[in-house]
Write an enzyme that holds these catalytic residues in place. Structure first.
Site, PDB file in Angstrom:
ATOM      1  N   HIS A   1      89.315 -35.279 -67.183  1.00  0.00           N
ATOM      2  CA  HIS A   1      88.850 -34.425 -68.300  1.00  0.00           C
ATOM      3  C   HIS A   1      87.356 -34.664 -68.536  1.00  0.00           C
ATOM      4  O   HIS A   1      86.955 -35.689 -69.075  1.00  0.00           O
ATOM      5  CB  HIS A   1      89.637 -34.778 -69.572  1.00  0.00           C
ATOM      6  CG  HIS A   1      89.349 -33.897 -70.742  1.00  0.00           C
ATOM      7  ND1 HIS A   1      90.333 -33.486 -71.611  1.00  0.00           N
ATOM      8  CD2 HIS A   1      88.214 -33.336 -71.215  1.00  0.00           C
ATOM      9  CE1 HIS A   1      89.810 -32.731 -72.550  1.00  0.00           C
ATOM     10  NE2 HIS A   1      88.500 -32.639 -72.337  1.00  0.00           N
TER      11      HIS A   1
ATOM     12  N   HIS B   1      83.388 -32.445 -69.385  1.00  0.00           N
ATOM     13  CA  HIS B   1      82.695 -31.177 -69.695  1.00  0.00           C
ATOM     14  C   HIS B   1      81.335 -31.219 -69.039  1.00  0.00           C
ATOM     15  O   HIS B   1      80.517 -32.084 -69.360  1.00  0.00           O
ATOM     16  CB  HIS B   1      82.538 -30.999 -71.207  1.00  0.00           C
ATOM     17  CG  HIS B   1      83.852 -30.941 -71.927  1.00  0.00           C
ATOM     18  ND1 HIS B   1      84.531 -29.762 -72.143  1.00  0.00           N
ATOM     19  CD2 HIS B   1      84.628 -31.920 -72.456  1.00  0.00           C
ATOM     20  CE1 HIS B   1      85.669 -30.021 -72.774  1.00  0.00           C
ATOM     21  NE2 HIS B   1      85.744 -31.331 -72.981  1.00  0.00           N
TER      22      HIS B   1
ATOM     23  N   LYS C   1      94.192 -24.456 -69.015  1.00  0.00           N
ATOM     24  CA  LYS C   1      93.887 -25.219 -70.237  1.00  0.00           C
ATOM     25  C   LYS C   1      94.202 -24.401 -71.477  1.00  0.00           C
ATOM     26  O   LYS C   1      93.755 -23.260 -71.618  1.00  0.00           O
ATOM     27  CB  LYS C   1      92.399 -25.603 -70.235  1.00  0.00           C
ATOM     28  CG  LYS C   1      91.932 -26.359 -71.468  1.00  0.00           C
ATOM     29  CD  LYS C   1      92.371 -27.821 -71.463  1.00  0.00           C
ATOM     30  CE  LYS C   1      92.136 -28.482 -72.803  1.00  0.00           C
ATOM     31  NZ  LYS C   1      91.234 -29.593 -72.771  1.00  0.00           N
TER      32      LYS C   1
ATOM     33  N   HIS D   1      94.983 -29.035 -75.382  1.00  0.00           N
ATOM     34  CA  HIS D   1      94.240 -29.616 -76.503  1.00  0.00           C
ATOM     35  C   HIS D   1      95.185 -29.538 -77.700  1.00  0.00           C
ATOM     36  O   HIS D   1      95.402 -28.467 -78.271  1.00  0.00           O
ATOM     37  CB  HIS D   1      92.949 -28.833 -76.765  1.00  0.00           C
ATOM     38  CG  HIS D   1      92.134 -29.447 -77.859  1.00  0.00           C
ATOM     39  ND1 HIS D   1      90.935 -30.089 -77.623  1.00  0.00           N
ATOM     40  CD2 HIS D   1      92.360 -29.561 -79.185  1.00  0.00           C
ATOM     41  CE1 HIS D   1      90.464 -30.556 -78.769  1.00  0.00           C
ATOM     42  NE2 HIS D   1      91.307 -30.251 -79.728  1.00  0.00           N
TER      43      HIS D   1
ATOM     44  N   HIS E   1      93.326 -36.222 -74.182  1.00  0.00           N
ATOM     45  CA  HIS E   1      92.726 -37.168 -75.138  1.00  0.00           C
ATOM     46  C   HIS E   1      93.657 -37.582 -76.280  1.00  0.00           C
ATOM     47  O   HIS E   1      93.398 -37.286 -77.436  1.00  0.00           O
ATOM     48  CB  HIS E   1      91.397 -36.649 -75.692  1.00  0.00           C
ATOM     49  CG  HIS E   1      91.322 -35.149 -75.909  1.00  0.00           C
ATOM     50  ND1 HIS E   1      92.235 -34.445 -76.638  1.00  0.00           N
ATOM     51  CD2 HIS E   1      90.408 -34.238 -75.484  1.00  0.00           C
ATOM     52  CE1 HIS E   1      91.901 -33.171 -76.646  1.00  0.00           C
ATOM     53  NE2 HIS E   1      90.796 -33.007 -75.955  1.00  0.00           N
TER      54      HIS E   1
ATOM     55  N   ASP F   1      86.759 -37.195 -71.245  1.00  0.00           N
ATOM     56  CA  ASP F   1      86.370 -36.161 -72.214  1.00  0.00           C
ATOM     57  C   ASP F   1      84.880 -36.263 -72.520  1.00  0.00           C
ATOM     58  O   ASP F   1      84.452 -36.056 -73.656  1.00  0.00           O
ATOM     59  CB  ASP F   1      87.197 -36.245 -73.505  1.00  0.00           C
ATOM     60  CG  ASP F   1      87.005 -35.005 -74.374  1.00  0.00           C
ATOM     61  OD1 ASP F   1      86.460 -34.002 -73.873  1.00  0.00           O
ATOM     62  OD2 ASP F   1      87.376 -35.055 -75.559  1.00  0.00           O
TER      63      ASP F   1
HETATM   64  C1  NCD Z   1      84.640 -31.022 -76.424  1.00  0.00           C
HETATM   65  C2  NCD Z   1      83.359 -30.226 -76.133  1.00  0.00           C
HETATM   66  O1  NCD Z   1      82.354 -30.479 -76.788  1.00  0.00           O
HETATM   67  O2  NCD Z   1      83.391 -29.392 -75.236  1.00  0.00           O
HETATM   68  N1  NCD Z   1      84.489 -31.729 -77.668  1.00  0.00           N
HETATM   69  C3  NCD Z   1      85.155 -32.816 -78.067  1.00  0.00           C
HETATM   70  O3  NCD Z   1      84.944 -33.226 -79.203  1.00  0.00           O
HETATM   71  N2  NCD Z   1      85.993 -33.449 -77.295  1.00  0.00           N
HETATM   72  C4  NCD Z   1      85.820 -30.126 -76.410  1.00  0.00           C
HETATM   73  C5  NCD Z   1      87.133 -30.823 -76.455  1.00  0.00           C
HETATM   74  O4  NCD Z   1      87.589 -31.436 -75.491  1.00  0.00           O
HETATM   75  O5  NCD Z   1      87.763 -30.760 -77.511  1.00  0.00           O
HETATM   76 ZN    ZN Z   2      87.297 -32.164 -73.860  1.00  0.00          ZN
END
Ligand code: NCD
Ligand code: ZN
Length: 369
Positions: free
Chosen positions: A38, A40, A124, A161, A199, A270
């Site tokens: 996971h 981003h 997702k 999520h 998460h 994450d």
């Molecule tokens: C993530 C993001 O900023 O893309 N933010 C987070 O707080 N984890 C999105 C997510 O996984 O919820």
């Molecule tokens: Zn995330």
């Protein structure tokens, strides 16, 4: 009857290639290169900066599709996957990226079949409004049932999520309520569907996974084992500790920490970088963990007496759930203190503050081979 997780036996498949070597007072840890289930990466020019942080430390990462224009269509998912992989491979030729398709109210069984035929193995689910770029997310879970049925038939993975967005629900209960109100229904209706709870942050989510079948697993971030909700406020409001799902109570933190020993919980950083001014002025949620990911986990695992399962957690269980072979590459960490940098670039003109910046970690990431 519910199992008491405190009394659960350690259920582990130890990585057989991991070595913890002590020589001349130096300690090193060699293990298989990991799988970040996971992350981003964001988009456009940011990929040039963000992907290498992950590619340096991991063999493979699952890049979440909540980009500015969410990745809801098959062609765009494939293009994004290739592009992210290319930026990572400048660092390490063998780096792999997996991109889930983003579920919306409009997605159809036919689109899901097309996604599967194109090699997409995961979708997702963002409840609308739950987190960053979830404005196209799903408004009512029931609308997804025909698509989930196809995913179950095709043995695809549903990555969730787990938070309700109901304004009447206490912010710290969003995950618990989602699990009891929605996830339990999905799991009951689609018993063969592979599901990942992303998460995990509460004891309810941990318990749900432990009580579930082998088809249900969860990812664990560094922040949810290292911190509890006091760390959101101690010394003043701490924006870099704010993420979705929110860091929860000390009891929840303890239960998530125990879950690392269970084979259906695995690494998912994450890592969610936001420019530092976006953090300060827009209050964006997300902890930027990728530049120090393995160091953070090694630091936390050592404190939990769990160093010897780090390879299993980071490199074996995740690929196993996805149905992949673990990486053949190795990584090395040395026990040496190091301070987390104040800022790292995530764009040509954008700096982000790494999670726990300015803090000392007991492990240093050395190299991949
Ligand atoms: C993530 C993001 O900023 O893309 N933010 C987070 O707080 N984890 C999105 C997510 O996984 O919820
Ligand atoms: Zn995330």
């Amino acid at each position: 009857m519910q199992k008491n997780i405190v009394s659960l036996k350690i259920e582990e498949i130890k990585g057989d290639s991991m070595d913890i070597i002590e020589k001349d007072g130096h300690m090193t840890l060699r293990m298989k290169s990991g799988f970040d289930a996971h992350a981003h990466f964001r988009e456009l020019d940011q990929l040039f900066f963000t992907v290498p942080y992950s590619a340096r430390q991991f063999a493979c990462a699952v890049a979440m599709p909540n980009t500015f224009e969410p990745l809801t269509c098959v062609r765009v998912v494939i293009l994004y996957q290739r592009s992210a992989e290319k930026y990572g491979q400048e660092n390490d030729q063998s780096f792999r990226v997996i991109v889930p398709i983003y579920l919306t109210d409009e997605i159809t069984p036919m689109i899901m079949r097309t996604a599967h035929a194109a090699g997409i193995c995961v979708a997702k689910l963002y409840p609308m409004g739950a987190t960053t770029q979830s404005h196209k997310g799903v408004t009512a879970i029931e609308k997804l049932f025909p698509v989930l049925s196809v995913m179950q038939d095709l043995d695809m993975i549903l990555s969730v999520h787990c938070e309700v967005t109901d304004a009447n629900v206490d912010f710290f209960d969003r995950e618990r309520v989602f699990i009891h109100r929605h996830l339990s229904v999905i799991a009951q209706k689609f018993p063969s569907l592979r599901i990942i709870i992303e998460h995990v942050s509460t004891k309810d989510a941990v318990q749900f996974v432990m009580d579930a079948s082998d088809r249900i697993a969860a990812t664990i971030t560094p922040q949810h084992i290292m911190l509890n909700r006091n760390h959101l406020f101690m010394g003043g409001l701490q924006p870099h500790n704010f993420c979705f799902p929110i860091i929860n109570s000390a009891e929840d933190q303890m239960m998530v920490s125990r879950a690392i020993f269970h084979r259906r919980f695995f690494l998912g950083t994450d890592s969610a970088p936001h420019g530092k001014y976006q953090k300060y002025y827009d209050g964006k949620g997300g902890c930027f963990t990728s530049p120090y990911a393995l160091e953070l986990y090694a630091h936390a695992f050592e404190k939990l007496g769990a160093l010897e399962i780090l390879e299993d957690f980071s490199a074996i269980r995740g690929p196993d759930f996805y149905g992949f072979a673990p990486s053949e590459n190795m990584v090395q960490l040395t026990r040496a203190e190091g301070i987390i940098a104040q800022e790292r670039a995530i764009g040509a003109h954008t700096m982000a503050v790494p999670f726990l910046s300015g803090h000392m970690l007991n492990w240093r990431y050395d190299a991949a081979s």
